[in-house]
Scaffold this active site. Structure first.
Site, PDB file in Angstrom:
ATOM      1  N   LYS A 153       0.992  -1.304  -0.013  1.00  0.00           N
ATOM      2  CA  LYS A 153       0.097   0.070   0.034  1.00  0.00           C
ATOM      3  C   LYS A 153       0.845   1.474   0.108  1.00  0.00           C
ATOM      4  O   LYS A 153       0.355   2.325   0.364  1.00  0.00           O
ATOM      5  CB  LYS A 153      -1.014   0.021   1.276  1.00  0.00           C
ATOM      6  CG  LYS A 153      -1.637  -1.022   1.396  1.00  0.00           C
ATOM      7  CD  LYS A 153      -2.410  -1.888  -0.021  1.00  0.00           C
ATOM      8  CE  LYS A 153      -3.424  -0.975  -0.814  1.00  0.00           C
ATOM      9  NZ  LYS A 153      -3.640  -1.487  -2.199  1.00  0.00           N
ATOM     10  N   THR A 161       3.224   0.712  -4.845  1.00  0.00           N
ATOM     11  CA  THR A 161       3.916  -0.155  -5.417  1.00  0.00           C
ATOM     12  C   THR A 161       3.450  -0.531  -6.843  1.00  0.00           C
ATOM     13  O   THR A 161       4.194  -0.892  -7.968  1.00  0.00           O
ATOM     14  CB  THR A 161       4.176  -1.790  -4.759  1.00  0.00           C
ATOM     15  OG1 THR A 161       2.895  -2.150  -4.538  1.00  0.00           O
ATOM     16  CG2 THR A 161       5.033  -1.464  -3.621  1.00  0.00           C
ATOM     17  N   TRP A 211       1.561   1.559  -8.684  1.00  0.00           N
ATOM     18  CA  TRP A 211       1.924   2.781  -9.528  1.00  0.00           C
ATOM     19  C   TRP A 211       3.290   2.884  -9.944  1.00  0.00           C
ATOM     20  O   TRP A 211       3.640   3.030 -11.050  1.00  0.00           O
ATOM     21  CB  TRP A 211       1.800   4.160  -8.511  1.00  0.00           C
ATOM     22  CG  TRP A 211       1.762   5.453  -9.061  1.00  0.00           C
ATOM     23  CD1 TRP A 211       1.750   5.823 -10.300  1.00  0.00           C
ATOM     24  CD2 TRP A 211       1.928   6.505  -8.236  1.00  0.00           C
ATOM     25  NE1 TRP A 211       1.690   7.133 -10.695  1.00  0.00           N
ATOM     26  CE2 TRP A 211       1.710   7.537  -9.219  1.00  0.00           C
ATOM     27  CE3 TRP A 211       1.673   7.186  -6.831  1.00  0.00           C
ATOM     28  CZ2 TRP A 211       1.704   9.101  -8.693  1.00  0.00           C
ATOM     29  CZ3 TRP A 211       1.797   8.304  -6.545  1.00  0.00           C
ATOM     30  CH2 TRP A 211       1.783   9.228  -7.389  1.00  0.00           C
ATOM     31  N   HIS A 232       6.894  -7.659  -2.094  1.00  0.00           N
ATOM     32  CA  HIS A 232       6.974  -6.929  -0.628  1.00  0.00           C
ATOM     33  C   HIS A 232       7.778  -7.292   0.331  1.00  0.00           C
ATOM     34  O   HIS A 232       7.766  -7.219   1.616  1.00  0.00           O
ATOM     35  CB  HIS A 232       5.343  -7.034  -0.055  1.00  0.00           C
ATOM     36  CG  HIS A 232       4.167  -6.215  -1.159  1.00  0.00           C
ATOM     37  ND1 HIS A 232       4.481  -5.047  -1.387  1.00  0.00           N
ATOM     38  CD2 HIS A 232       3.133  -6.764  -1.743  1.00  0.00           C
ATOM     39  CE1 HIS A 232       3.300  -4.621  -2.261  1.00  0.00           C
ATOM     40  NE2 HIS A 232       2.873  -5.612  -2.500  1.00  0.00           N
ATOM     41  N   ARG A 289       6.388   5.170   1.834  1.00  0.00           N
ATOM     42  CA  ARG A 289       5.268   6.021   1.913  1.00  0.00           C
ATOM     43  C   ARG A 289       5.099   6.320   3.493  1.00  0.00           C
ATOM     44  O   ARG A 289       5.389   5.603   4.120  1.00  0.00           O
ATOM     45  CB  ARG A 289       3.863   5.355   1.273  1.00  0.00           C
ATOM     46  CG  ARG A 289       2.625   6.236   1.508  1.00  0.00           C
ATOM     47  CD  ARG A 289       1.511   5.518   0.882  1.00  0.00           C
ATOM     48  NE  ARG A 289       0.317   6.486   0.547  1.00  0.00           N
ATOM     49  CZ  ARG A 289      -0.758   6.266   0.096  1.00  0.00           C
ATOM     50  NH1 ARG A 289      -1.103   4.956   0.127  1.00  0.00           N
ATOM     51  NH2 ARG A 289      -1.860   7.197  -0.093  1.00  0.00           N
ATOM     52  N   SER A 291      -4.633   3.028   3.807  1.00  0.00           N
ATOM     53  CA  SER A 291      -4.798   2.496   2.366  1.00  0.00           C
ATOM     54  C   SER A 291      -4.811   0.974   2.827  1.00  0.00           C
ATOM     55  O   SER A 291      -5.618   0.032   2.173  1.00  0.00           O
ATOM     56  CB  SER A 291      -3.608   2.756   1.788  1.00  0.00           C
ATOM     57  OG  SER A 291      -3.711   2.345   0.498  1.00  0.00           O
ATOM     58  N   GLY A 328      -5.796   7.814  -3.724  1.00  0.00           N
ATOM     59  CA  GLY A 328      -4.396   8.169  -4.134  1.00  0.00           C
ATOM     60  C   GLY A 328      -3.773   9.664  -3.707  1.00  0.00           C
ATOM     61  O   GLY A 328      -3.274  10.306  -4.372  1.00  0.00           O
TER      62      GLY A 328
HETATM   63  P1  A3P Z   1      -4.882   4.745  -1.425  1.00  0.00           P
HETATM   64  O1  A3P Z   1      -5.310   3.484  -0.853  1.00  0.00           O
HETATM   65  O2  A3P Z   1      -4.503   5.755  -0.383  1.00  0.00           O
HETATM   66  O3  A3P Z   1      -5.557   5.619  -2.497  1.00  0.00           O
HETATM   67  P2  A3P Z   1      -0.060  -0.481  -3.531  1.00  0.00           P
HETATM   68  O4  A3P Z   1      -0.038  -0.351  -4.993  1.00  0.00           O
HETATM   69  O5  A3P Z   1       1.443  -0.628  -3.114  1.00  0.00           O
HETATM   70  O6  A3P Z   1      -0.861  -1.459  -3.195  1.00  0.00           O
HETATM   71  O7  A3P Z   1      -0.539   1.011  -3.205  1.00  0.00           O
HETATM   72  C1  A3P Z   1      -1.924   1.432  -3.399  1.00  0.00           C
HETATM   73  C2  A3P Z   1      -1.793   3.111  -2.989  1.00  0.00           C
HETATM   74  O8  A3P Z   1      -1.539   3.489  -4.126  1.00  0.00           O
HETATM   75  C3  A3P Z   1      -3.550   3.195  -2.690  1.00  0.00           C
HETATM   76  O9  A3P Z   1      -3.462   4.321  -2.135  1.00  0.00           O
HETATM   77  C4  A3P Z   1      -3.644   3.719  -4.294  1.00  0.00           C
HETATM   78  O10 A3P Z   1      -4.781   4.499  -4.623  1.00  0.00           O
HETATM   79  C5  A3P Z   1      -2.144   4.489  -4.705  1.00  0.00           C
HETATM   80  N1  A3P Z   1      -2.018   4.623  -6.162  1.00  0.00           N
HETATM   81  C6  A3P Z   1      -2.128   3.985  -7.129  1.00  0.00           C
HETATM   82  N2  A3P Z   1      -1.766   4.458  -8.099  1.00  0.00           N
HETATM   83  C7  A3P Z   1      -1.897   5.711  -7.743  1.00  0.00           C
HETATM   84  C8  A3P Z   1      -1.639   7.099  -8.760  1.00  0.00           C
HETATM   85  N3  A3P Z   1      -1.646   7.015 -10.194  1.00  0.00           N
HETATM   86  N4  A3P Z   1      -1.412   8.098  -7.915  1.00  0.00           N
HETATM   87  C9  A3P Z   1      -1.837   8.271  -6.854  1.00  0.00           C
HETATM   88  N5  A3P Z   1      -1.996   7.405  -5.812  1.00  0.00           N
HETATM   89  C10 A3P Z   1      -1.785   6.144  -6.473  1.00  0.00           C
END
Ligand code: A3P
Length: 336
Positions: free
Chosen positions: A78, A81, A83, A146, A167, A175, A296
């Site tokens: 979260k 990763t 992105w 992870h 983060r 998240s 996000g």
């Molecule tokens: P939130 O739950 O705060 O929205 P992971 O990919 O490691 O599981 O992380 C997920 C988090 O990254 C989520 O956060 C998701 O919305 C956020 N995320 C994914 N793509 C994103 C983007 N393009 N811009 C901003 N946040 C992004």
């Protein structure tokens, strides 16, 4: 090469054991996580929390041979990763957004522990195939995990390029809380306050948080490691993409940079079916309410934490960062 043909397979030994979570801890957790039907395990040393199937097979991933032209993306769950793996894949593949959108991210940047993230007690042939497919993937591979460094091949950093995404823990807690409610495998039944307590007590999957990030932070000057923050991506996406490109030895044109910056914006990725995991709703992996691409934002914790919980989390962060020069940004004046 299949796992058993790996020349190093018989020589490497992971000096970490996995044990069932102690009864007193599991008794507390169990009603809140009915999705973990086979329980949880913790490593010794390290106290890394995972499901038992991974615990049985941890050695397999430890022995997964990194390649010189691999890029590995590491980070606590979260922390951005998904992105970042889309970002890396694009840079390594000529910024081909059309190809990216045509194939699900899971096949382009596979998560190496994914085959073990089930409550099954045996590794199914299908999952074994998934692992072997990762071994056979065409170079250059972009792999995601992870797992902390010590559970990965000891030569990883000296062999491959590694990107670590961090983060701030407040937004990571929020998240992860929503994620465990969304994904049926976790099926979390408690409140955010209860979840935050588990997080701080290092009982959540992939815990403990601080050793994970601090270990990567301590390696950040290694020439093969690029350490980056979610908050910096939110502040200046294009500038951060340029830094990653530089690290990976890629030289996208101005036009390509503009194209992938746009592609990687939250509002675009949210509607991109090869990344947003909406598929999980159709396959029954996720509940219908909520989204994997949720908000996000940096600072969403302010919409979730009361003053008491916030102060407790502040103290927990302070305690864990004492003596370190790592700091987290928990709010931004300006973000996308
Ligand atoms: P939130 O739950 O705060 O929205 P992971 O990919 O490691 O599981 O992380 C997920 C988090 O990254 C989520 O956060 C998701 O919305 C956020 N995320 C994914 N793509 C994103 C983007 N393009 N811009 C901003 N946040 C992004």
């Amino acid at each position: 090469m299949s796992l058993s043909n790996d020349n190093n397979f018989n020589q490497l030994q992971l000096r970490v054991q996995f044990y069932s979570m102690p009864q007193n801890e599991w008794k507390k957790l169990r009603p809140h996580f009915p999705g973990y039907t086979s329980g949880l395990v913790k490593s010794e040393p390290g106290k890394f929390v995972m499901n038992p199937l991974y615990g049985f097979h941890a050695e397999k991933l430890y022995r997964m041979q990194p390649r010189r032209d691999d890029v590995w993306l590491l980070g606590f769950p979260k922390c951005g990763t998904t992105w970042t793996s889309e970002l890396i894949w694009l840079l390594m593949n000529n910024c081909d957004t059309a190809r990216a959108s045509a194939t699900h991210l899971i096949f382009r940047t596979p998560c190496i522990e994914l085959p073990f993230l089930t409550s099954e007690t045996e590794l199914s042939p299908q999952m074994m195939n998934m692992l072997n497919a990762i071994e056979k993937m065409q170079s250059p591979r972009v792999l995601k995990s992870h797992l902390p460094f010590y559970l990965l091949h000891p030569d990883l950093l000296d062999t491959s390029k590694v990107v670590y995404i961090a983060r701030n823990p407040k937004d990571a807690i929020v998240s992860f809380y929503h994620h465990t409610k969304l994904v049926k495998r976790h099926n979390f039944q408690g409140t955010l306050e209860e979840f935050a307590e588990y997080f701080m007590e290092d009982e959540i999957l992939c815990s403990p948080f601080f050793p994970h990030v601090l270990d990567a932070w301590s390696k950040r000057h290694h020439p093969h490691l690029h350490f980056m923050f979610f908050e910096d991506l939110k502040k200046n996406l294009r500038g951060e993409i340029e830094k990653v490109a530089d690290f990976l030895g890629q030289s996208p044109s101005n036009e390509q940079l503009g194209k992938i910056t746009n592609h990687l914006r939250f509002d675009n990725l949210k509607h991109n079916d090869s990344v947003n995991n909406e598929l999980g709703k159709r396959t029954g992996f996720m509940n219908k309410d909520g989204n994997f691409m949720r908000k996000g934002k940096t600072g969403d914790w302010k919409n979730h934490f009361g003053p008491e919980l916030n102060s407790k989390i502040d103290k927990w962060i302070e305690r864990n960062l004492r003596g370190s020069d790592l700091t987290f940004i928990t709010e931004l004046e300006q973000q996308d």
